[in-house]
Design a protein around this motif. Structure first.
Motif, PDB file in Angstrom:
ATOM      1  N   ALA A  91       3.786 -18.953  11.325  1.00  0.00           N
ATOM      2  CA  ALA A  91       4.353 -18.314  10.213  1.00  0.00           C
ATOM      3  C   ALA A  91       4.338 -16.679  10.406  1.00  0.00           C
ATOM      4  O   ALA A  91       3.501 -16.298  11.514  1.00  0.00           O
ATOM      5  CB  ALA A  91       3.713 -18.755   9.052  1.00  0.00           C
ATOM      6  N   VAL A  92       4.713 -15.887   9.545  1.00  0.00           N
ATOM      7  CA  VAL A  92       4.615 -14.531   9.238  1.00  0.00           C
ATOM      8  C   VAL A  92       3.362 -14.522   8.275  1.00  0.00           C
ATOM      9  O   VAL A  92       3.380 -15.077   7.296  1.00  0.00           O
ATOM     10  CB  VAL A  92       5.608 -13.875   8.905  1.00  0.00           C
ATOM     11  CG1 VAL A  92       5.120 -12.324   8.835  1.00  0.00           C
ATOM     12  CG2 VAL A  92       6.748 -14.028   9.805  1.00  0.00           C
ATOM     13  N   TYR A  93       2.413 -13.734   8.766  1.00  0.00           N
ATOM     14  CA  TYR A  93       1.213 -13.737   7.931  1.00  0.00           C
ATOM     15  C   TYR A  93       1.139 -12.337   7.179  1.00  0.00           C
ATOM     16  O   TYR A  93       1.209 -11.215   8.220  1.00  0.00           O
ATOM     17  CB  TYR A  93      -0.113 -13.882   8.817  1.00  0.00           C
ATOM     18  CG  TYR A  93      -0.505 -15.419   8.982  1.00  0.00           C
ATOM     19  CD1 TYR A  93       0.383 -16.045   9.875  1.00  0.00           C
ATOM     20  CD2 TYR A  93      -1.357 -16.133   8.406  1.00  0.00           C
ATOM     21  CE1 TYR A  93       0.125 -17.375  10.154  1.00  0.00           C
ATOM     22  CE2 TYR A  93      -1.615 -17.616   8.816  1.00  0.00           C
ATOM     23  CZ  TYR A  93      -0.633 -18.025   9.636  1.00  0.00           C
ATOM     24  OH  TYR A  93      -0.946 -19.389   9.857  1.00  0.00           O
ATOM     25  N   TYR A  94       0.755 -12.225   5.962  1.00  0.00           N
ATOM     26  CA  TYR A  94       0.957 -11.034   5.428  1.00  0.00           C
ATOM     27  C   TYR A  94      -0.464 -10.615   4.539  1.00  0.00           C
ATOM     28  O   TYR A  94      -1.085 -11.565   3.879  1.00  0.00           O
ATOM     29  CB  TYR A  94       1.903 -11.072   4.042  1.00  0.00           C
ATOM     30  CG  TYR A  94       3.164 -11.256   4.700  1.00  0.00           C
ATOM     31  CD1 TYR A  94       3.892 -12.476   4.988  1.00  0.00           C
ATOM     32  CD2 TYR A  94       3.968 -10.031   4.795  1.00  0.00           C
ATOM     33  CE1 TYR A  94       5.268 -12.497   5.441  1.00  0.00           C
ATOM     34  CE2 TYR A  94       5.420  -9.894   5.314  1.00  0.00           C
ATOM     35  CZ  TYR A  94       5.965 -11.293   5.449  1.00  0.00           C
ATOM     36  OH  TYR A  94       7.113 -11.395   6.094  1.00  0.00           O
ATOM     37  N   CYS A  95      -0.945  -9.589   4.410  1.00  0.00           N
ATOM     38  CA  CYS A  95      -2.286  -9.120   3.809  1.00  0.00           C
ATOM     39  C   CYS A  95      -1.841  -8.671   2.453  1.00  0.00           C
ATOM     40  O   CYS A  95      -0.737  -7.972   2.289  1.00  0.00           O
ATOM     41  CB  CYS A  95      -2.662  -7.894   4.697  1.00  0.00           C
ATOM     42  SG  CYS A  95      -4.260  -7.233   3.904  1.00  0.00           S
ATOM     43  N   ASN A  96      -2.682  -8.935   1.431  1.00  0.00           N
ATOM     44  CA  ASN A  96      -2.460  -8.286   0.126  1.00  0.00           C
ATOM     45  C   ASN A  96      -3.687  -7.931  -0.376  1.00  0.00           C
ATOM     46  O   ASN A  96      -4.879  -8.502  -0.347  1.00  0.00           O
ATOM     47  CB  ASN A  96      -2.015  -9.997  -0.643  1.00  0.00           C
ATOM     48  CG  ASN A  96      -1.936  -9.775  -2.054  1.00  0.00           C
ATOM     49  OD1 ASN A  96      -2.963  -9.733  -2.956  1.00  0.00           O
ATOM     50  ND2 ASN A  96      -0.761  -9.187  -2.642  1.00  0.00           N
ATOM     51  N   ALA A  97      -3.568  -6.858  -1.152  1.00  0.00           N
ATOM     52  CA  ALA A  97      -4.580  -6.214  -1.773  1.00  0.00           C
ATOM     53  C   ALA A  97      -4.287  -6.465  -3.550  1.00  0.00           C
ATOM     54  O   ALA A  97      -3.135  -5.811  -3.715  1.00  0.00           O
ATOM     55  CB  ALA A  97      -4.973  -4.910  -1.523  1.00  0.00           C
ATOM     56  N   ARG A  98      -5.226  -6.805  -4.212  1.00  0.00           N
ATOM     57  CA  ARG A  98      -4.848  -6.836  -5.572  1.00  0.00           C
ATOM     58  C   ARG A  98      -6.140  -6.268  -6.370  1.00  0.00           C
ATOM     59  O   ARG A  98      -7.252  -6.520  -6.178  1.00  0.00           O
ATOM     60  CB  ARG A  98      -4.737  -8.191  -6.111  1.00  0.00           C
ATOM     61  CG  ARG A  98      -4.411  -8.631  -7.289  1.00  0.00           C
ATOM     62  CD  ARG A  98      -4.146 -10.111  -7.290  1.00  0.00           C
ATOM     63  NE  ARG A  98      -2.706 -10.567  -6.576  1.00  0.00           N
ATOM     64  CZ  ARG A  98      -2.395 -11.847  -6.218  1.00  0.00           C
ATOM     65  NH1 ARG A  98      -3.052 -12.843  -7.048  1.00  0.00           N
ATOM     66  NH2 ARG A  98      -1.429 -12.082  -5.556  1.00  0.00           N
TER      67      ARG A  98
END
Length: 120
Positions: A91-98
């Motif tokens: 998959a394409v892996y994405y980083c998230n900041a919340r």
């Protein structure tokens, strides 16, 4: 300007391992809950792992016991150690900041994504 820059993706054989990194800038990293998500064409985005600002972690059932999320607040970086990789982890892996914004609403940022391909 907020930036989340992922690295560490690549091609690996089944059973192999990779470590993804996400370097953050433009945010107070320690105040953010961080997460890794992945996207496969034709499917919905899936949460892989999350880590709160306090260090509590949570994992998708599909990666529990194989993946480990960790953060280094001194380096403003979150990691995803992926072991025993399977073809279905491709998959394409994405980083998230919340985090909570100044008005109390949810604010989040995304990285550009890094491709992980598990194939023999």
């Amino acid at each position: 300007q907020v930036q989340l820059v992922e690295s560490g993706g690549g091609v690996v054989q089944p059973g192999g391992f990779l470590r993804l990194s996400c370097a953050a800038s433009g945010i107070v990293f320690r105040n953010n809950n961080m997460g890794w998500y992945r996207l496969v064409p034709g499917k919905q985005r899936e949460v892989v792992a999350t880590i709160t600002s306090g260090g509590s972690t949570n994992y998708a059932d599909s990666v529990q016991g194989r993946f480990t999320i960790a953060r280094d607040n001194a380096k403003d970086t979150v990691y995803l150690q992926m072991n025993s990789l399977k073809s279905e982890d491709t998959a394409v892996y994405y980083c998230n900041a919340r985090r909570l914004g100044e008005t109390g609403g949810l604010v989040e940022n995304w990285g550009q994504g890094t491709q992980v391909t598990v194939s023999s």
